[in-house]
Design an enzyme around this catalytic site. Structure first.
Site, PDB file in Angstrom:
ATOM      1  N   HIS A  81      24.710   2.417   9.611  1.00 38.96           N
ATOM      2  CA  HIS A  81      25.356   1.868   8.830  1.00 38.96           C
ATOM      3  C   HIS A  81      25.453   2.642   7.462  1.00 38.96           C
ATOM      4  O   HIS A  81      26.399   2.616   6.586  1.00 38.96           O
ATOM      5  CB  HIS A  81      24.923   0.451   8.759  1.00 38.96           C
ATOM      6  CG  HIS A  81      23.747   0.366   7.614  1.00 38.96           C
ATOM      7  ND1 HIS A  81      22.498   0.380   8.023  1.00 38.96           N
ATOM      8  CD2 HIS A  81      23.732  -0.099   6.202  1.00 38.96           C
ATOM      9  CE1 HIS A  81      21.637   0.139   7.024  1.00 38.96           C
ATOM     10  NE2 HIS A  81      22.340  -0.054   6.162  1.00 38.96           N
ATOM     11  N   TYR A  82      24.442   3.761   7.244  1.00 35.62           N
ATOM     12  CA  TYR A  82      24.560   4.212   6.062  1.00 35.62           C
ATOM     13  C   TYR A  82      25.863   5.128   6.071  1.00 35.62           C
ATOM     14  O   TYR A  82      26.646   5.500   4.834  1.00 35.62           O
ATOM     15  CB  TYR A  82      23.318   5.307   5.984  1.00 35.62           C
ATOM     16  CG  TYR A  82      22.449   4.855   5.024  1.00 35.62           C
ATOM     17  CD1 TYR A  82      22.098   3.778   4.982  1.00 35.62           C
ATOM     18  CD2 TYR A  82      22.217   6.024   3.821  1.00 35.62           C
ATOM     19  CE1 TYR A  82      21.255   3.401   3.614  1.00 35.62           C
ATOM     20  CE2 TYR A  82      21.179   5.551   2.863  1.00 35.62           C
ATOM     21  CZ  TYR A  82      20.960   4.446   2.874  1.00 35.62           C
ATOM     22  OH  TYR A  82      20.042   3.923   1.755  1.00 35.62           O
TER      23      TYR A  82
ATOM     24  N   HIS B 174      18.978   7.326   8.565  1.00 40.33           N
ATOM     25  CA  HIS B 174      19.702   7.221   7.541  1.00 40.33           C
ATOM     26  C   HIS B 174      19.838   8.619   6.672  1.00 40.33           C
ATOM     27  O   HIS B 174      20.636   9.104   6.220  1.00 40.33           O
ATOM     28  CB  HIS B 174      19.375   5.968   6.482  1.00 40.33           C
ATOM     29  CG  HIS B 174      19.569   4.714   7.149  1.00 40.33           C
ATOM     30  ND1 HIS B 174      20.414   4.419   8.374  1.00 40.33           N
ATOM     31  CD2 HIS B 174      18.550   3.646   7.302  1.00 40.33           C
ATOM     32  CE1 HIS B 174      20.230   3.234   8.697  1.00 40.33           C
ATOM     33  NE2 HIS B 174      19.207   2.620   8.178  1.00 40.33           N
TER      34      HIS B 174
ATOM     35  N   GLU C 275      12.822   0.757  -1.503  1.00 39.32           N
ATOM     36  CA  GLU C 275      13.274  -0.882  -1.523  1.00 39.32           C
ATOM     37  C   GLU C 275      12.005  -1.499  -2.225  1.00 39.32           C
ATOM     38  O   GLU C 275      10.889  -1.225  -2.331  1.00 39.32           O
ATOM     39  CB  GLU C 275      13.100  -1.235   0.011  1.00 39.32           C
ATOM     40  CG  GLU C 275      14.406  -0.605   0.606  1.00 39.32           C
ATOM     41  CD  GLU C 275      14.166  -0.982   2.206  1.00 39.32           C
ATOM     42  OE1 GLU C 275      14.939  -1.990   2.482  1.00 39.32           O
ATOM     43  OE2 GLU C 275      13.669  -0.209   2.802  1.00 39.32           O
TER      44      GLU C 275
ATOM     45  N   TRP D  20     -24.950  30.611  -8.558  1.00 39.64           N
ATOM     46  CA  TRP D  20     -26.228  30.839  -8.121  1.00 39.64           C
ATOM     47  C   TRP D  20     -26.347  30.700  -6.498  1.00 39.64           C
ATOM     48  O   TRP D  20     -25.546  29.735  -6.427  1.00 39.64           O
ATOM     49  CB  TRP D  20     -27.584  30.137  -8.807  1.00 39.64           C
ATOM     50  CG  TRP D  20     -27.659  30.489 -10.368  1.00 39.64           C
ATOM     51  CD1 TRP D  20     -26.748  30.013 -11.331  1.00 39.64           C
ATOM     52  CD2 TRP D  20     -28.424  31.204 -10.841  1.00 39.64           C
ATOM     53  NE1 TRP D  20     -27.077  30.566 -12.352  1.00 39.64           N
ATOM     54  CE2 TRP D  20     -28.316  31.425 -12.244  1.00 39.64           C
ATOM     55  CE3 TRP D  20     -29.505  32.266 -10.496  1.00 39.64           C
ATOM     56  CZ2 TRP D  20     -29.123  32.309 -13.200  1.00 39.64           C
ATOM     57  CZ3 TRP D  20     -30.371  32.913 -11.264  1.00 39.64           C
ATOM     58  CH2 TRP D  20     -30.172  33.063 -12.765  1.00 39.64           C
TER      59      TRP D  20
ATOM     60  N   LYS E  39       8.847   0.715   1.312  1.00 39.75           N
ATOM     61  CA  LYS E  39       9.077  -0.577   1.145  1.00 39.75           C
ATOM     62  C   LYS E  39       7.774  -1.002  -0.169  1.00 39.75           C
ATOM     63  O   LYS E  39       6.897   0.044  -0.221  1.00 39.75           O
ATOM     64  CB  LYS E  39       8.470  -1.371   2.240  1.00 39.75           C
ATOM     65  CG  LYS E  39       9.216  -1.132   3.776  1.00 39.75           C
ATOM     66  CD  LYS E  39      10.439  -1.734   3.659  1.00 39.75           C
ATOM     67  CE  LYS E  39      11.232  -1.187   5.022  1.00 39.75           C
ATOM     68  NZ  LYS E  39      12.582  -1.452   4.838  1.00 39.75           N
TER      69      LYS E  39
ATOM     70  N   ASP F  89      12.248   4.371  10.755  1.00 41.94           N
ATOM     71  CA  ASP F  89      13.087   3.424  10.424  1.00 41.94           C
ATOM     72  C   ASP F  89      14.374   3.874   9.467  1.00 41.94           C
ATOM     73  O   ASP F  89      15.536   3.272   9.369  1.00 41.94           O
ATOM     74  CB  ASP F  89      12.347   1.807   9.894  1.00 41.94           C
ATOM     75  CG  ASP F  89      13.150   0.740   9.531  1.00 41.94           C
ATOM     76  OD1 ASP F  89      13.956   0.608  10.329  1.00 41.94           O
ATOM     77  OD2 ASP F  89      12.987   0.314   8.564  1.00 41.94           O
TER      78      ASP F  89
ATOM     79  N   LYS G 115      20.944   0.942  16.199  1.00 39.07           N
ATOM     80  CA  LYS G 115      19.796   1.387  16.270  1.00 39.07           C
ATOM     81  C   LYS G 115      18.694   0.402  16.525  1.00 39.07           C
ATOM     82  O   LYS G 115      18.883  -0.806  16.139  1.00 39.07           O
ATOM     83  CB  LYS G 115      19.409   2.368  15.001  1.00 39.07           C
ATOM     84  CG  LYS G 115      19.191   1.437  13.843  1.00 39.07           C
ATOM     85  CD  LYS G 115      18.397   2.252  12.581  1.00 39.07           C
ATOM     86  CE  LYS G 115      17.989   1.156  11.349  1.00 39.07           C
ATOM     87  NZ  LYS G 115      16.857   1.551  10.629  1.00 39.07           N
TER      88      LYS G 115
ATOM     89  N   ARG H 113      14.717  -1.167  -6.402  1.00 33.69           N
ATOM     90  CA  ARG H 113      15.496  -0.900  -5.286  1.00 33.69           C
ATOM     91  C   ARG H 113      16.652   0.004  -5.558  1.00 33.69           C
ATOM     92  O   ARG H 113      17.563  -0.402  -6.619  1.00 33.69           O
ATOM     93  CB  ARG H 113      16.169  -2.392  -4.798  1.00 33.69           C
ATOM     94  CG  ARG H 113      17.071  -2.281  -3.696  1.00 33.69           C
ATOM     95  CD  ARG H 113      17.655  -3.648  -3.511  1.00 33.69           C
ATOM     96  NE  ARG H 113      18.329  -3.624  -2.055  1.00 33.69           N
ATOM     97  CZ  ARG H 113      19.143  -4.690  -1.745  1.00 33.69           C
ATOM     98  NH1 ARG H 113      19.317  -5.674  -2.477  1.00 33.69           N
ATOM     99  NH2 ARG H 113      19.863  -4.681  -0.534  1.00 33.69           N
TER     100      ARG H 113
END
Ligand SMILES: *[C@@H]1O[C@H](CO)[C@@H](O)[C@H](O)[C@H]1NC(C)=O
Ligand SMILES: *[C@@H]1O[C@H](CO)[C@@H](O)[C@H](O)[C@H]1NC(C)=O
Ligand SMILES: *[C@@H]1O[C@H](CO)[C@@H](O)[C@H](O)[C@H]1NC(C)=O
Length: 789
Positions: free
Chosen positions: A201-202, A264, A240, A615, A357, A259, A171, A362
């Site tokens: 990669h997840y 992911h 993160e 009022w 971020k 991102d 990606k 994490r």
């Protein structure tokens, strides 16, 4: 893997294997960071696993780096490779040496370079003396280079008949639906769909890869549970602690949704939500079910997301992109998104996707929280340890890090004992004192991988074994962009909430949902602002104690502003009722208060409406049922949604004896007497005003012959621009109030806002400038458009 390690230890092992054929792997971007951190090691692991099964390999690194320099760089990386723990050091050195001899680096730029590469590959194959079975090109290069490289590979490096070609892409795959489509079309002209492996990669993370097998292996227990009747909600989270300093030139064009969430977290979402195929080993069925999950996603709206940006981001943008100080990037570094699926299984179940971020920890996990209808009559201290049915029931896929520190699958003991493949997953002992998701670890059955593997090693092996369900197909990619693009477009101008970063974020980024809407739980602190004249700087957006005309100023984006004003009114009401048993609130007309009325009508359950007197600060001389009447607006947007006793509602008497605002009917005196009779010292607890573009407030217009001073509390006035006369509070009455709030919203108010900031006390010209409570407090509520233009 275990058998492989054993096999490697036996000298005769290699000879015993039948030779399978030769595979060439070409790593493009071989001198880059990803290659250094993961890919070379992943290739080495592949070599260790597969060469013992009779495969022959050659590894070619390519990049733009000049050959000599690149060779040195790659040599250093290869020197740092490591073997699995169970390989003895001298054996490891031997294996590394073999791998190094099979690996080389070259500079590849031009089409001639690719032709030469192809010739070399053929020579390598010849030299190994076995049949070539395939070539893998791994693109670890920026996406703008994809098309050129793809063209070169297609025209010069395709292997012969009966030999497969696999290209691996990293990606980002586009920026939105359109750009993803364009890139897919371009690549589609060079490669067939089955040749392309798009890496997320997840999907190589061990816990993520275990989601479907887990669902499959535990289907007896899960069949009844994995649905809207039992699942309270699903959280898919990647937090993160790092920020994006050093990567701004990439990041600022993408932001957290593109991102992390679009790829992911969405991939993970589909694995959790999709219907389980009958055979999870069938790649086609898995991919098909995944696509069906995409189709069930309900479209997102602006209100489906909350956005944040860590405070140091602006400064990093200024530095790394060389932008002027006045530039403010709207790129979010934090997002929470509420997703729903429109299908029978998941109807109504909230899926919360969150990533950011510069957060406090994490950690990355999927948490499926089940509904709990149990009520426990005994005190918690009498509950059997970890077994009470009142405990939260949840399944957690801990993808990595966090308190636990390692990947794990956790299942509440009150649910069921899960089954995981014993050869690759082991039960982990509970660690005393460790709490996960608010519970001691002993509440869970917990399993971890026997051997931790990094995602790239897993994926490289899957590429080699043609397991395409671990990769993102073109169809899935486009389905994901089709889902996210409308939200991204609608958020393009949304200003993210600033957060300090780390533990200091406190509850600033907590959010909550109502139906399909997400919102931050906490209203921001009084936000902004510098005095007019100076350009606002990003750092000013959190400034406390801002002033306008020497009175406190609260400035924010419209929704936040209205919410803040509503809570301030509620707080004032609660205090007034505590003090005197009553709350006297005077509201004025105009369009700005409509949003406020709606806000007050919903959600402010603590508002003491039963003790509130309402009022009007001004009214048009029209019958009360006329749509132009301020009272009608109040009725439509507020009164019909709340319970205020009717005798506490005080419309202005503009319509007496079937006449409108006739002097003789003395409506102004009647209202003034009613005020004097009910409101102590005629001092309202709160008067809400607006400001017109000509500086009028309530219905007190410039040069008005009455109401700007004198003794009268209520006056008749004339609007210069509208046909109707008006009835209005006078300035002296307004200035007796304990608190006056002036709400100013919209770009149209920009000029008058600037002007009035500079004028002194001159109610004849600008009636608003005469609002100066004699002993009360004046507060300005302005949205950014009114204040900053
Ligand atoms: C890809 O290669 C094939 C075979 O050489 C060729 O026919 C085709 O035109 C190429 N595709 C593109 C887009 O160049
Ligand atoms: C499941 O699919 C795999 C791969 O297509 C196949 O090898 C296997 O036989 C299938 N199993 C069953 C029970 O159909
Ligand atoms: C009544 O209002 C006037 C004018 O605002 C003020 O000066 C006076 O102190 C108030 N009296 C009381 C008892 O609050």
């Amino acid at each position: 893997m275990l058998t492989v390690a054993v096999c490697m230890a036996l000298l005769s092992c290699l000879q015993a294997q039948e030779l399978q054929g030769h595979v060439t792997i070409i790593l493009l971007g071989a001198t880059g960071d990803l290659a250094k951190k993961y890919l070379w090691q992943g290739l080495f692991n592949l070599y260790l696993d597969e060469s013992v099964k009779g495969y022959r390999f050659s590894f070619n690194g390519g990049a733009l780096t000049p050959t000599k320099q690149g060779q040195e760089h790659v040599a250093k990386v290869l020197e740092s490779l490591s073997c699995p723990k169970d390989v003895a050091p001298d054996r490891c050195a031997e294996l590394k040496d073999q791998f190094q001899r099979l690996s080389q680096y070259r500079c590849v730029k031009t089409s001639e370079d690719y032709l030469a590469l192809s010739k070399d590959i053929e020579a390598q194959v010849q030299h190994s003396g076995v049949r070539e079975i395939g070539r893998i090109f791994y693109f670890s290069v920026p996406p703008f280079a994809y098309v050129d490289i793809a063209r070169n590979i297609n025209s010069s490096c395709r292997p012969g008949q009966d030999t497969w070609l696999r290209v691996v892409l990293e990606k980002p795959f586009g920026h939105d639906l359109l750009s993803a489509q364009q890139l897919a079309t371009q690549l589609g002209s060079f490669f067939r769909e089955e040749e392309m492996y798009r890496v997320d990669h997840y999907l190589g993370k061990q816990v993520v890869a275990q989601i479907l097998p887990f669902r499959d292996q535990n289907h007896r227990a899960l069949d009844g549970l994995w649905n809207r009747h039992h699942v309270e909600r699903v959280e898919i989270v990647m937090k993160e602690t790092v920020d994006v300093a050093g990567r701004i030139s990439f990041y600022d064009r993408y932001g957290v949704i593109r991102d992390i969430l679009q790829n992911h977290l969405t991939e993970v979402l589909t694995l959790v939500a999709m219907e389980l195929p009958h055979n999870i080993s069938s790649v086609e069925s898995v991919l098909q079910r995944k696509l069906q999950a995409f189709q069930a996603l309900r479209g997102l709206q602006k209100g489906s997301a909350v956005l944040g940006q860590y405070q140091a981001y602006s400064e990093q943008v200024h530095r790394e992109l060389q932008k002027p100080d006045s530039f403010r990037s709207l790129t979010p570094t934090f997002a929470g998104v509420l997703v729903h699926m429109d299908n029978l299984r998941w109807e109504g179940v909230p899926f919360i996707l969150m990533s950011g971020k510069a957060l406090d920890e994490r950690v990355s996990y999927i948490r499926v929280l089940f509904k709990n209808r149990a009520y426990c009559s005994q005190n918690e201290k009498h509950w059997l340890e970890g077994q009470s049915h009142c405990l939260p029931q949840q399944i957690i896929f801990n993808i990595g890090y966090g308190e636990l520190g390692s990947p794990a699958v956790l299942v509440s003991r009150t649910l069921f004992r899960p089954s995981l493949p014993a050869e690759s997953w082991k039960e982990v002992a509970s660690r005393p004192g460790l709490r996960l998701f608010g519970r001691p670890m002993s509440d869970f059955y917990a399993y971890s991988p026997v051997r931790e593997q990094d995602a790239y090693t897993v994926l490289i092996s899957r590429i080699f074994h043609h397991q395409k369900d671990s990769f993102v197909t073109t169809q899935n990619l486009l389905a994901s962009w089709a889902f996210w693009s409308p939200l991204l477009e609608s958020l393009a101008n949304e200003v993210p909430r600033l957060y300090p970063g780390g533990a200091e974020n406190g509850q600033l980024l907590d959010f909550e949902f109502r139906d399909t809407q997400l919102s931050f739980s906490q209203q921001p602190l009084e936000q902004l602002v510098p005095g007019p004249g100076s350009t606002p700087k990003p750092s000013d957006f959190q400034a406390l104690g801002a002033k306008y005309r020497d009175s406190p100023l609260i400035s924010a984006w419209p929704e936040e502003l209205v919410a803040k004003l509503a809570s301030d009114i509620e707080a004032t009401a609660v205090r007034a009722v505590q003090r005197s048993g009553k709350f006297h609130l005077a509201l004025s007309g105009g369009s700005s208060p409509v949003a406020l009325f709606q806000e007050l009508a919903t959600g402010h359950y603590g508002f003491p409406w039963a003790h509130t007197h309402l009022w009007l600060a001004d009214e048009r001389c029209v019958p009360l049922w006329d749509p132009e009447s301020n009272f009608q607006g109040l009725q439509a947007h507020l009164l019909q949604h709340i319970r205020v006793p009717y005798y506490n509602i005080h419309p202005m008497p503009v319509h007496l004896h079937q006449r409108l605002c006739a002097e003789e009917d003395q409506g102004t005196q009647i209202y003034a007497e009613e005020i004097s009779a009910l409101v102590a010292n005629s001092s309202f607890d709160l008067v809400l005003l607006g400001m017109g573009t000509d500086g009028h407030t309530a219905s007190l217009f410039p040069q008005s012959p009455s109401g700007l001073d004198g003794e009268q509390l209520v006056v008749l006035t004339k609007s210069p621009s509208r046909p109707h006369n008006r009835m209005s509070f006078s300035l002296p009455l307004i200035n007796r109030a304990r608190r006056v709030a002036v709400l100013v919203m919209g770009r149209m108010k920009r000029e008058i806002t600037t002007l009035v900031s500079r004028v002194g006390h001159d109610p004849q010209k600008w009636p608003i400038s005469g609002v100066q409570p004699s002993s009360g407090q004046l507060v300005w509520y302005m949205d950014y458009e009114a204040f900053l233009g």
